[in-house]
Design an enzyme around this catalytic site. Structure first.
Site, PDB file in Angstrom:
ATOM      1  N   MET A 223       0.903  -1.058   0.089  1.00 46.79           N
ATOM      2  CA  MET A 223      -0.402  -0.383  -0.119  1.00 46.79           C
ATOM      3  C   MET A 223       0.801   1.192   0.216  1.00 46.79           C
ATOM      4  SD  MET A 223      -3.344   0.296  -0.066  1.00 46.79           S
ATOM      5  CE  MET A 223      -4.190   1.953  -0.009  1.00 46.79           C
ATOM      6  N   SER A 224       1.702   1.529   0.992  1.00 46.41           N
ATOM      7  CA  SER A 224       2.741   2.554   1.013  1.00 46.41           C
ATOM      8  C   SER A 224       3.890   2.654  -1.049  1.00 46.41           C
ATOM      9  CB  SER A 224       3.664   2.264   2.389  1.00 46.41           C
ATOM     10  OG  SER A 224       3.518   2.450   2.946  1.00 46.41           O
TER      11      SER A 224
ATOM     12  N   ASP B 130       8.871 -10.824  -0.427  1.00 47.05           N
ATOM     13  CA  ASP B 130       9.649 -11.860  -0.762  1.00 47.05           C
ATOM     14  C   ASP B 130       8.281 -12.824  -1.066  1.00 47.05           C
ATOM     15  OD1 ASP B 130      11.683 -10.343  -1.615  1.00 47.05           O
ATOM     16  OD2 ASP B 130      12.209 -11.238   0.260  1.00 47.05           O
TER      17      ASP B 130
END
Length: 476
Positions: A196-197, A264
């Site tokens: 989201m960032s 990851d």
């Protein structure tokens, strides 16, 4: 959504990106330093784990996929440690060595499961280094089905648009774990997976669900992506594509200890699932479940297929057990044996499941930890039993068997005997019901030769599928 795991061993993936070594110094702390107001840690454990793009590759390998890894390293001991770390799980490293730069290292000091400090050892790689790495990686495209670009903004992936275009032209999917405020660098990618960032760093603050979808669709159109998967921490994930309604997947994480490497894990599970033949919604559900597992671990970690199976069973009602393909079963059986579980196998038509069958299968399961039931498909039942059989189609027969508490896996076979499939799977114990002689049981000799056992169990008298059919016909 019904979620089942594909045959991960079929996945062929290339990971290109910023590789690094995550180093952990761990020990107890019981006092404050007299030199400064900081805790004193008495180090009693040192551990190295591949990180960044290398962690992506390890996650793929742990799930069972075939993976090659391309990245930039220095000419130093850290590069050697990183090489050993990935090769342990069968990852093929394709390093480009830059003699005047160090291999990126992240050193974390931990005490009582808490990270006290992180020290970074790194220098930015030059743009020319990235060009050489991507050019070197082009030669690997013909041997893979999916490429992952794992970008940590350390210089390995500077301008990958030509590489992406070449991969797509060869029919290879390109998944990107992006970094920075310019997603145009990844133009033409099959899928990008910003958190989201990272998403808001590009499109601005998201004010609502509708705003998120609108901004995601704008990125799809602007940069010619096929799909965007926005990972949203406690809100789960949102998948937006060019040709289907959006898909919201809630989080399945129960406990969060450390988010290191969670991104990851998401992209590695996506890549492995897609390369193994899963569709995109299925792959996203698998990735979401994998992320829920890994955040419950401390430090850079991987998720095994068995952990994923158990998590799917908990959150989706799907265990990776039940009705499976032969390839899926072969992998699951291998993992069961590695866990030290004793696997029992039997076979039959099981056309009309009756009390005798249930009793027999319960006896068989009691002889081990896991029970496989191999079921004749419809064509082979007809050849063996004649016209009018089977009464129930194979998918229905298998579904009923899979519902029994005693049965772990149900797999179909098409031959008249299970000789071939038993020879491939080689259970610890092969059982057969009735009055068979051991030497007459299909696959028995092969199981014994492999160190296994063969056993004959008795059926309950007076109960049989034929008798049930005759009784039904007599009462019509």
């Amino acid at each position: 959504m019904k979620v089942s795991l594909p045959a991960f061993e079929k996945a062929r993936v290339l990971v290109v990106g910023d590789v690094m070594l995550d180093r952990y110094w761990v020990g107890p702390t019981g006092r404050i330093s007299p030199e400064a107001p900081v805790p004193v840690v008495k180090i009693n454990q040192v551990e190295d784990r591949p990180g960044g793009a290398a962690n992506v590759a390890l996650n793929i390998a742990t799930l069972g996929g075939q993976v090659q890894l391309a990245g930039l390293v220095g000419q130093d001991d850290t590069a050697h440690a990183l090489t050993l770390g990935v090769q342990t799980l069968g990852v093929e490293p394709q390093w480009l060595t830059i003699a005047d730069k160090p291999t990126i290292t992240k050193l974390r000091v931990l005490s009582r499961n808490q990270q006290l400090i992180r020290l970074d050892f790194e220098e930015a790689f030059d743009k020319a280094d990235s060009v050489r790495l991507l050019k070197q990686s082009e030669a690997l495209l013909d041997s893979v089905d999916v490429v992952v670009l794992s970008d940590y903004a350390k210089g390995a992936i500077d301008q990958p648009r030509d590489f992406i275009a070449l991969a797509r032209a060869k029919g290879v999917m390109v998944l990107v774990d992006p970094k920075g405020s310019d997603f145009g660098r990844y133009q033409g990618a099959s899928l990008i997976t910003p958190n989201m960032s990272e998403f808001e760093a590009v499109v601005g603050t998201v004010t609502s669900e509708a705003d998120l979808l609108e901004k995601a669709r704008g990125l799809l159109k602007q940069h010619h992506f096929d799909a965007i998967l926005v990972t949203r921490s406690e809100k789960g994930m949102t998948l937006v594509t060019t040709n289907a309604p959006e898909l919201h997947i809630p989080t399945v994480a129960r406990e969060v200890y450390d988010v290191t490497g969670a991104g990851d894990t998401v992209i590695s599970a996506l890549a492995t699932s897609l390369a193994a033949g899963a569709d995109l919604p299925q792959a996203c559900a698998i990735a979401n479940t994998a992320a829920g597992v890994v955040v419950g671990k401390l430090g850079t970690s991987t998720v095994s297929r068995i952990e994923l199976i158990e998590a799917l069973a908990l959150h989706h009602g799907e265990s990776g057990f039940g009705v499976v393909s032969e390839d899926q079963l072969a992998y699951a059986l291998e993992q069961a044996k590695l866990r030290g579980e004793r696997v029992v196998m039997t076979n039959g038509c099981f056309d009309i499941l009756h009390a005798g069958h249930v009793s027999y299968l319960k006896q068989a399961k009691a002889l081990g930890d896991r029970l496989i039931v191999a079921v004749n498909d419809d064509a082979s039942v007809k050849r063996l039993k004649g016209d009018g059989r089977p009464v129930n189609q194979v998918d229905r027969r298998m579904a009923v068997l899979a519902g029994l508490a005693s049965v772990d896996w149900v797999v179909p076979f098409s031959e008249d005997t299970p000789q071939r499939i038993i020879t491939r799977l080689l259970p610890n114990l092969l059982v057969k019901g009735g009055d068979y002689k051991l030497e007459d049981i299909a696959g028995g000799a092969e199981v014994i030769a492999a160190g296994g056992q063969v056993q004959v169990l008795g059926f309950e008298d007076g109960i049989s599928t034929t008798a049930i059919i005759q009784n039904i016909m007599a009462n019509q």
